[in-house]
Design a protein around this motif. Sequence first.
Motif, mmCIF file in Angstrom:
data_model
loop_
_atom_site.group_PDB
_atom_site.id
_atom_site.type_symbol
_atom_site.label_atom_id
_atom_site.label_comp_id
_atom_site.label_asym_id
_atom_site.label_seq_id
_atom_site.Cartn_x
_atom_site.Cartn_y
_atom_site.Cartn_z
ATOM 1 N N GLN A 8 18.794 -24.222 15.825
ATOM 2 C CA GLN A 8 17.775 -23.289 15.355
ATOM 3 C C GLN A 8 18.442 -21.975 14.949
ATOM 4 O O GLN A 8 17.997 -20.888 15.306
ATOM 5 C CB GLN A 8 16.744 -23.050 16.464
ATOM 6 C CG GLN A 8 15.934 -24.257 16.870
ATOM 7 C CD GLN A 8 14.913 -24.660 15.825
ATOM 8 O OE1 GLN A 8 14.684 -23.941 14.832
ATOM 9 N NE2 GLN A 8 14.274 -25.805 16.022
ATOM 10 N N ASP A 9 19.528 -22.082 14.185
ATOM 11 C CA ASP A 9 20.348 -20.919 13.867
ATOM 12 C C ASP A 9 19.549 -19.772 13.238
ATOM 13 O O ASP A 9 19.564 -18.640 13.714
ATOM 14 C CB ASP A 9 21.484 -21.313 12.924
ATOM 15 C CG ASP A 9 22.410 -22.365 13.526
ATOM 16 O OD1 ASP A 9 22.127 -22.846 14.638
ATOM 17 O OD2 ASP A 9 23.420 -22.700 12.877
ATOM 18 N N GLU A 10 18.893 -20.057 12.139
ATOM 19 C CA GLU A 10 18.174 -19.006 11.409
ATOM 20 C C GLU A 10 17.044 -18.433 12.255
ATOM 21 O O GLU A 10 16.844 -17.210 12.305
ATOM 22 C CB GLU A 10 17.617 -19.566 10.096
ATOM 23 C CG GLU A 10 16.894 -18.526 9.247
ATOM 24 C CD GLU A 10 16.287 -19.100 7.990
ATOM 25 O OE1 GLU A 10 15.739 -18.311 7.185
ATOM 26 O OE2 GLU A 10 16.334 -20.334 7.804
ATOM 27 N N LEU A 11 16.317 -19.304 12.927
ATOM 28 C CA LEU A 11 15.197 -18.840 13.740
ATOM 29 C C LEU A 11 15.681 -17.987 14.907
ATOM 30 O O LEU A 11 15.075 -16.953 15.225
ATOM 31 C CB LEU A 11 14.394 -20.035 14.261
ATOM 32 C CG LEU A 11 13.178 -19.698 15.125
ATOM 33 C CD1 LEU A 11 12.164 -18.861 14.344
ATOM 34 C CD2 LEU A 11 12.522 -20.973 15.646
ATOM 35 N N LEU A 12 16.758 -18.392 15.552
ATOM 36 C CA LEU A 12 17.268 -17.623 16.685
ATOM 37 C C LEU A 12 17.728 -16.242 16.231
ATOM 38 O O LEU A 12 17.442 -15.236 16.902
ATOM 39 C CB LEU A 12 18.403 -18.373 17.377
ATOM 40 C CG LEU A 12 19.048 -17.657 18.582
ATOM 41 C CD1 LEU A 12 18.005 -17.256 19.618
ATOM 42 C CD2 LEU A 12 20.133 -18.529 19.203
ATOM 43 N N GLU A 13 18.416 -16.178 15.114
ATOM 44 C CA GLU A 13 18.841 -14.869 14.605
ATOM 45 C C GLU A 13 17.638 -13.985 14.306
ATOM 46 O O GLU A 13 17.643 -12.782 14.598
ATOM 47 C CB GLU A 13 19.705 -15.047 13.365
ATOM 48 C CG GLU A 13 21.091 -15.591 13.663
ATOM 49 C CD GLU A 13 22.008 -15.529 12.459
ATOM 50 O OE1 GLU A 13 22.907 -14.669 12.447
ATOM 51 O OE2 GLU A 13 21.811 -16.344 11.541
ATOM 52 N N PHE A 14 16.603 -14.573 13.733
ATOM 53 C CA PHE A 14 15.378 -13.815 13.453
ATOM 54 C C PHE A 14 14.749 -13.322 14.749
ATOM 55 O O PHE A 14 14.327 -12.154 14.856
ATOM 56 C CB PHE A 14 14.384 -14.692 12.686
ATOM 57 C CG PHE A 14 13.032 -14.045 12.491
ATOM 58 C CD1 PHE A 14 12.822 -13.152 11.451
ATOM 59 C CD2 PHE A 14 11.982 -14.333 13.354
ATOM 60 C CE1 PHE A 14 11.576 -12.555 11.276
ATOM 61 C CE2 PHE A 14 10.741 -13.741 13.186
ATOM 62 C CZ PHE A 14 10.531 -12.856 12.141
ATOM 63 N N CYS A 15 14.662 -14.195 15.754
ATOM 64 C CA CYS A 15 14.040 -13.812 17.021
ATOM 65 C C CYS A 15 14.811 -12.685 17.695
ATOM 66 O O CYS A 15 14.213 -11.739 18.230
ATOM 67 C CB CYS A 15 13.956 -15.026 17.950
ATOM 68 S SG CYS A 15 12.697 -16.232 17.486
ATOM 69 N N ILE A 16 16.128 -12.766 17.690
ATOM 70 C CA ILE A 16 16.929 -11.705 18.287
ATOM 71 C C ILE A 16 16.686 -10.388 17.553
ATOM 72 O O ILE A 16 16.507 -9.327 18.168
ATOM 73 C CB ILE A 16 18.419 -12.084 18.267
ATOM 74 C CG1 ILE A 16 18.686 -13.239 19.237
ATOM 75 C CG2 ILE A 16 19.291 -10.881 18.635
ATOM 76 C CD1 ILE A 16 20.081 -13.830 19.130
ATOM 77 N N ASP A 17 16.641 -10.449 16.228
ATOM 78 C CA ASP A 17 16.428 -9.251 15.414
ATOM 79 C C ASP A 17 15.067 -8.623 15.665
ATOM 80 O O ASP A 17 14.920 -7.396 15.661
ATOM 81 C CB ASP A 17 16.584 -9.600 13.931
ATOM 82 C CG ASP A 17 16.435 -8.382 13.029
ATOM 83 O OD1 ASP A 17 17.258 -7.457 13.154
ATOM 84 O OD2 ASP A 17 15.494 -8.357 12.216
ATOM 85 N N ARG A 18 14.049 -9.471 15.929
ATOM 86 C CA ARG A 18 12.683 -8.965 16.115
ATOM 87 C C ARG A 18 12.291 -8.859 17.589
ATOM 88 O O ARG A 18 11.134 -8.598 17.897
ATOM 89 C CB ARG A 18 11.700 -9.868 15.367
ATOM 90 C CG ARG A 18 11.910 -9.950 13.864
ATOM 91 C CD ARG A 18 11.775 -8.590 13.186
ATOM 92 N NE ARG A 18 10.416 -8.108 13.228
ATOM 93 C CZ ARG A 18 9.515 -8.304 12.259
ATOM 94 N NH1 ARG A 18 9.871 -8.963 11.156
ATOM 95 N NH2 ARG A 18 8.294 -7.818 12.367
ATOM 96 N N ASP A 19 13.230 -9.035 18.483
ATOM 97 C CA ASP A 19 12.998 -8.947 19.927
ATOM 98 C C ASP A 19 11.899 -9.923 20.373
ATOM 99 O O ASP A 19 10.921 -9.563 21.020
ATOM 100 C CB ASP A 19 12.628 -7.526 20.353
ATOM 101 C CG ASP A 19 12.740 -7.333 21.868
ATOM 102 O OD1 ASP A 19 13.540 -8.058 22.507
ATOM 103 O OD2 ASP A 19 12.021 -6.469 22.413
#
Length: 270
Positions: free
Chosen positions: A166-177
């Motif tokens: 879930q690379d893209e999703l995980l990066e998005f989640c980290i960015d958006r807390d």
Amino acid sequence: MLSVTIDDATIPILGLGTAPMTGRKCRVAVKQALELGYRHVDTAQMYGNEDAVGAGIAAAAVDRADVFVTTKLNRSNLASEKALSSVEASLDRLNMAYIDLLLIHAPSNRTPIAETIEAMNDLQERSLVHHIGVSNFSVKQTKAAIEASATPLVTNQVKYNPYNRQDELLEFCIDRDVSLTAYTPLAKGRVANDETLVAIGERYGKTGAQVALRWLLQQSNVIAIPKASSAEHLQENLDVFDFELTDEEMDAVFAVEGGLVDRFRGLFRG
């Protein structure tokens, strides 16, 4: 138990997944899990086991306030009035006054995300639900849910394991807390016999499954909810906090099935 803090939600990073357990099997597993030290239990309207989950929590020698309980709106209950009435029914089945975390189980083409989110915000205002989130949402859908909500979304629950990245999703989640909750984290047992995971585990006296869980839990914002019904497997899944994978070992798991690793440098938990 270690936890992830998103806004004012403190979520234990290891929980018990309960699908597809029902009845006595589910009730006993939940009770055993809590008595072993779990403090996070995941269920859903679709699983047909909210009553058993509630009974298991009630039977354990643990205060309700110390257990983080997640349930999910069935796709057929995403319209505003159905969302409201179905959560009241979930609370009755769980025999609880509130739900810690309510998720949209999956997006629907029939009901706008904003309509469901508004109903979930209403449930929060009534103190029937403390936190909200989504499940099986893409980056685009998660962004839409965040923008529609008057309160923070605290998680997106998706299938995540070494074979389902879930690379893209995980990066998005980290960015958006936002946290990412990994269901099927053991790939239905497949990780137990993976040569890479087994080899790493041998260095620590751990199983391939424990290495897979540790790999998840060392990633920023990630929570894992493996399913287990026996006391042996419940304890095995819990015994992942007494060792730590090196960066090289983390990379080796990322590389299973030819995955890329460079972009994840710096995204590991300390």
